[in-house]
Motif scaffolding. Structure first.
Motif, PDB file in Angstrom:
ATOM      1  N   THR A   9       0.832  -1.201   0.000  1.00  0.00           N
ATOM      2  CA  THR A   9       0.000   0.000   0.000  1.00  0.00           C
ATOM      3  C   THR A   9       0.869   1.255   0.000  1.00  0.00           C
ATOM      4  OG1 THR A   9      -0.076   0.421   2.379  1.00  0.00           O
ATOM      5  CG2 THR A   9      -1.568  -1.272   1.545  1.00  0.00           C
ATOM      6  N   THR A  11       0.429   3.471   2.347  1.00  0.00           N
ATOM      7  CA  THR A  11       0.436   3.911   3.753  1.00  0.00           C
ATOM      8  C   THR A  11       1.812   3.666   4.364  1.00  0.00           C
ATOM      9  OG1 THR A  11      -1.900   3.465   3.986  1.00  0.00           O
ATOM     10  CG2 THR A  11      -0.631   3.452   6.013  1.00  0.00           C
ATOM     11  N   LEU A 112      -5.557  -1.743  11.065  1.00  0.00           N
ATOM     12  CA  LEU A 112      -5.081  -3.070  10.661  1.00  0.00           C
ATOM     13  C   LEU A 112      -5.775  -4.116  11.520  1.00  0.00           C
ATOM     14  CD1 LEU A 112      -3.054  -4.892   9.093  1.00  0.00           C
ATOM     15  CD2 LEU A 112      -1.414  -4.489  10.949  1.00  0.00           C
ATOM     16  N   VAL A 135     -13.616  -4.647   5.226  1.00  0.00           N
ATOM     17  CA  VAL A 135     -12.958  -3.590   4.437  1.00  0.00           C
ATOM     18  C   VAL A 135     -14.015  -2.869   3.606  1.00  0.00           C
ATOM     19  CG1 VAL A 135     -11.328  -3.088   2.563  1.00  0.00           C
ATOM     20  CG2 VAL A 135     -10.720  -4.768   4.310  1.00  0.00           C
ATOM     21  N   LYS A 141      -9.271  -0.958   7.647  1.00  0.00           N
ATOM     22  CA  LYS A 141      -8.582  -0.498   6.433  1.00  0.00           C
ATOM     23  C   LYS A 141      -7.770  -1.615   5.787  1.00  0.00           C
ATOM     24  CE  LYS A 141      -8.295   4.444   6.872  1.00  0.00           C
ATOM     25  NZ  LYS A 141      -7.458   5.615   7.103  1.00  0.00           N
ATOM     26  N   TYR A 142      -7.007  -2.319   6.607  1.00  0.00           N
ATOM     27  CA  TYR A 142      -6.109  -3.333   6.052  1.00  0.00           C
ATOM     28  C   TYR A 142      -6.237  -4.649   6.808  1.00  0.00           C
ATOM     29  CZ  TYR A 142      -4.060   0.832   3.984  1.00  0.00           C
ATOM     30  OH  TYR A 142      -3.877   2.008   3.310  1.00  0.00           O
ATOM     31  N   ASN A 163      -5.925  -5.040  -1.452  1.00  0.00           N
ATOM     32  CA  ASN A 163      -4.550  -4.866  -0.966  1.00  0.00           C
ATOM     33  C   ASN A 163      -3.961  -6.166  -0.442  1.00  0.00           C
ATOM     34  OD1 ASN A 163      -3.798  -2.091  -1.302  1.00  0.00           O
ATOM     35  ND2 ASN A 163      -5.432  -1.598   0.149  1.00  0.00           N
ATOM     36  N   VAL A 166      -1.534  -7.488   4.118  1.00  0.00           N
ATOM     37  CA  VAL A 166      -0.450  -6.492   4.134  1.00  0.00           C
ATOM     38  C   VAL A 166       0.640  -6.838   5.129  1.00  0.00           C
ATOM     39  CG1 VAL A 166      -1.951  -4.607   3.358  1.00  0.00           C
ATOM     40  CG2 VAL A 166      -1.570  -4.948   5.818  1.00  0.00           C
TER      41      VAL A 166
END
Ligand SMILES: NC(=O)c1ccc[n+]([C@@H]2O[C@H](COP(=O)([O-])OP(=O)(O)OC[C@H]3O[C@@H](n4cnc5c(N)ncnc54)[C@H](OP(=O)(O)O)[C@@H]3O)[C@@H](O)[C@H]2O)c1
Length: 383
Positions: A9, A11, A112, A135, A141-142, A163, A166
């Motif tokens: 990502t 981020t 997360l 999500v 978010k992740y 994504n 992660v």
């Protein structure tokens, strides 16, 4: 503070975060006052350790509650990571656990969300699809996983899009470097962030005069403490971030300042060599399995009991034995010198009660088992 990319990502997360397992205890609460712990977390964030890791299991939700109280009015300043427990890995419970964590964390999104442990009772794809749903509902978010083998990580990745996965959270410190064999190289290759838990080996450092002395010498060269050098060595590996837990303000300040120097290659390599993993191969019969050694809870005494798995461990010893027979490499169990006076045993098992029996089931008790011998001192005493 240094930052790194989260998975694939855009981020960025700080390479030094904050753990919170001791803050609530694993299942019980830490003796320190709630206010003291909130102040500690806030100080850590002030100093740049904005990645805060918790779990619904820590302090039975209390760790999440304290984090919620600490950052309710500063939500945008922190990257909140939490986890759900393996008994909740089915679709309905993943969603339910997320709701409860959101409530305790006093937020409307989790940065997360991690599967704390795999649980073969539920199809992994079901767990991962529930995460995808979260999500799509903007509740998380992740997606990350924790304590997954390489095989399980690949299965989790195959189950989802977007994504993807992660991050993988795994134990990584100078005492336990098992992930270096296959898991870490894979994460580096595939851009999966490796979140190193217990990076300070829960405040210990492997003992043996020469090793401690050498660590002190290296630390002195940089005007740093041994703990700072350990954290710096870990984050010098690409894709690795660490989440030390600290409640003492001195420790928090130390940890926050452990990414602001670069270890010279010769020191990086020296640490790698002096802390080379020391596995020993020990006949399984020389290891005593007793409940209560360093906190180990219920245990099986015989392979037959382990096969029956009446205590309901998942994965069960049989399942792990099958994984081993399929070529999965499990990390060594941990032992300490035995306190047994009969002379029958050399070691007492302190961690890995399921892996121990899986090994016995897989190899019939004839093959020596790899062990890490735990001989350690607290980092504080190394300074
Ligand atoms: N995914 C999982 O299954 C899993 C498992 C274990 C841990 N974790 C996560 O990883 C986090 C960290 O792991 P951990 O709590 O097991 O152990 P850790 O971070 O390796 O060690 C924590 C201990 O080290 C001490 N300490 C902290 N900074 C220090 C420093 N600079 N010098 C000397 N001692 C220092 C702390 O003391 P004070 O508290 O007194 O400051 C505490 O006793 C957990 O809190 C949790 O969030 C995840």
């Amino acid at each position: 503070m240094k930052y790194t990319q989260l998975g694939k990502t855009s981020t960025k997360v700080p390479v030094i975060g904050q753990g919170s397992m001791g803050i609530g205890g694993y299942l019980s609460r830490d003796a320190r006052s709630d206010e003291e712990q909130i102040a500690a977390l806030r100080l850590g964030v002030e100093l740049g350790m904005t990645f805060v890791d918790t779990a619904e299991a820590y302090g039975d939700g209390h760790s999440e509650e304290l984090i919620g109280r600490a950052f309710q009015r500063a939500r945008d300043r922190v990257f909140l990571a939490t986890k759900f427990s393996p008994e909740h890995n089915d679709h309905e419970n993943v969603l339910k656990s997320a709701e409860l964590s959101l409530r305790r964390l006093k937020t409307d999104y989790i940065d997360l969300y991690q599967v704390h442990w795999p649980n073969p009772s539920f199809p992994l794809a079901e767990t991962m699809h529930a995460m995808e749903q979260l999500v799509s509902e903007d509740k998380i978010k992740y997606i990350g996983v924790s304590n997954f083998s390489l095989k399980e990580l690949k299965q989790a990745q195959a189950a989802i899009g977007g994504n993807g996965v992660v991050s993988l959270q795994a134990e990584y410190n100078l005492f336990d470097r098992a992930i270096e064999t296959a898991v870490l190289p894979y994460c580096q290759e595939e851009n999966v962030t490796l979140i190193a838990y217990s990076p300070l080996d829960q405040g210990r450092v492997a003992s043996g005069d020469r090793r401690i002395q050498e660590l002190r010498e290296i630390a002195a060269k940089y005007g740093k403490t041994p703990a700072q050098v350990v954290l710096n060595w870990l984050i010098s590996h690409p894709r690795v971030v660490v989440i030390p837990k600290a409640t003492s303000q001195a420790h928090i300040r130390e940890n926050a300042a452990s990414s602001d120097f670069d270890l010279l290659p010769e020191d990086f390599n020296r640490i790698r060599q002096i802390f080379a993993p020391r596995y020993e191969q020990v006949p399984v019969q020389r290891i005593r399995i007793i409940a209560g050694v360093q906190g180990s809870r219920q245990v099986y005494q015989t392979a037959e009991e382990a096969k029956e798995n009446k205590l309901g461990f998942r994965p069960s010893p049989m399942e792990l034995a099958r994984d081993m027979q399929d070529g999965e490499v499990l990390k060594p169990v941990r032992v300490i010198r035995s306190t047994d006076e009969s002379g029958q045993y050399d070691y007492d098992l302190v961690e890995g009660r399921i892996r121990y029996w899986a090994w016995v089931i897989a190899y019939g008790g004839d093959k020596p088992i790899p062990v890490y011998v735990r001989e350690s001192e607290h980092l504080g005493s190394a300074q």
